[in-house]
Write a protein that holds these residues in place. Structure first.
Motif, short mmCIF file in Angstrom:
data_model
loop_
_atom_site.label_atom_id
_atom_site.label_comp_id
_atom_site.label_asym_id
_atom_site.label_seq_id
_atom_site.Cartn_x
_atom_site.Cartn_y
_atom_site.Cartn_z
N ALA A 13 -26.25 -39.90 15.26
CA ALA A 13 -27.43 -39.91 14.42
C ALA A 13 -27.43 -38.70 13.51
CB ALA A 13 -28.68 -39.91 15.29
N GLU A 14 -28.10 -38.83 12.40
CA GLU A 14 -28.24 -37.71 11.49
C GLU A 14 -29.04 -36.61 12.18
OE1 GLU A 14 -26.85 -37.28 8.42
OE2 GLU A 14 -25.76 -39.08 9.03
N PRO A 15 -28.73 -35.37 11.86
CA PRO A 15 -29.49 -34.27 12.47
C PRO A 15 -30.98 -34.41 12.15
CG PRO A 15 -27.58 -33.45 11.28
CD PRO A 15 -27.68 -34.91 10.99
N ASP A 16 -31.79 -34.10 13.11
CA ASP A 16 -33.23 -34.20 13.00
C ASP A 16 -33.80 -32.79 12.94
OD1 ASP A 16 -35.99 -34.25 13.80
OD2 ASP A 16 -35.70 -36.22 14.68
N ALA A 17 -34.51 -32.45 11.87
CA ALA A 17 -35.04 -31.10 11.68
C ALA A 17 -36.00 -30.70 12.80
CB ALA A 17 -35.73 -30.99 10.32
N VAL A 18 -36.81 -31.64 13.27
CA VAL A 18 -37.75 -31.33 14.35
C VAL A 18 -36.98 -30.99 15.62
CG1 VAL A 18 -39.58 -32.24 15.82
CG2 VAL A 18 -39.59 -32.73 13.37
N MET A 19 -35.97 -31.79 15.93
CA MET A 19 -35.17 -31.52 17.13
C MET A 19 -34.38 -30.22 16.99
SD MET A 19 -36.07 -33.82 19.17
CE MET A 19 -34.87 -33.90 20.49
N ALA A 20 -33.84 -29.97 15.80
CA ALA A 20 -33.08 -28.74 15.57
C ALA A 20 -33.96 -27.51 15.77
CB ALA A 20 -32.47 -28.75 14.17
N ARG A 44 -32.01 -28.59 19.59
CA ARG A 44 -31.28 -29.81 19.92
C ARG A 44 -30.26 -30.12 18.84
NH1 ARG A 44 -31.07 -31.82 24.70
NH2 ARG A 44 -30.80 -33.85 23.76
N ASP A 52 -27.23 -32.83 17.43
CA ASP A 52 -26.85 -34.23 17.59
C ASP A 52 -25.47 -34.32 18.24
OD1 ASP A 52 -24.68 -34.44 15.57
OD2 ASP A 52 -26.30 -34.11 14.12
#
Length: 161
Positions: free
Chosen positions: A112-119, A123, A125
């Motif tokens: 999945a594309e990197p998620d700014a909220v998860m980063a 977190r 990917d």
């Protein structure tokens, strides 16, 4: 995150095997410690580098330090064991190479594309984790293994009765 305290429970032994043979202990330390803990330390440091949440950054700093100390202990254990059992040198290298290959295999996880909220919470990917692990193997694990295994074993004086 959970909203309630979490405590430590009983150790989940599951498939855990307790070994007493030095060779078995060393080979497990090579895979689980030299490879696994080294990769975990590098991964935690990478997660710390992308995290922006202050609480997460504080926790990841502790985790990265703990994992690095665990990895260091494994490398020291291997060095100590090889001084006592130089005949396990080749087995250690094979265990490290096999462990590194296993832990850097692309399991076909969704990229999945990197998620700014998860980063923000540290977190990464699946693609980023795989890249971090492969870099850690190439830049840290294999050079350390080669340096360690290239060292000459020091002859120890015979024990006195």
């Amino acid at each position: 995150y959970r909203g309630s305290a979490v405590g430590v429970g009983a150790f989940p032994f599951g498939d855990t095997t307790i070994a007493s043979d030095l060779r078995d202990i060393v080979l497990r330390a090579a895979v689980e410690g030299c490879v696994g803990e080294t990769l975990a330390a590098v991964q935690a440091a990478e997660q710390l580098a992308v995290a922006t949440d202050p609480t997460v950054k504080r926790v990841l700093a502790i985790i990265a330090d703990d994992e690095a100390r665990h990895a260091e202990l494994a490398w020291r254990t291997i060095a100590w064991a090889i001084e006592r059992r130089p005949d396990i040198r080749a087995d250690v290298l094979t265990a490290i190479e096999d462990g590194a290959a296993m832990m850097t295999r692309d399991a076909g996880a969704a990229h999945a594309e990197p998620d700014a909220v998860m980063a923000a919470h540290g977190r990464l990917d699946a693609r980023a984790i795989l890249a971090v692990r492969r870099r850690a193997v190439a830049d840290v694990v294999l050079p350390c293994a080669q340096a360690l295994l290239a060292r000459q074993t020091v002859a120890r004086p015979a024990a006195r009765a």
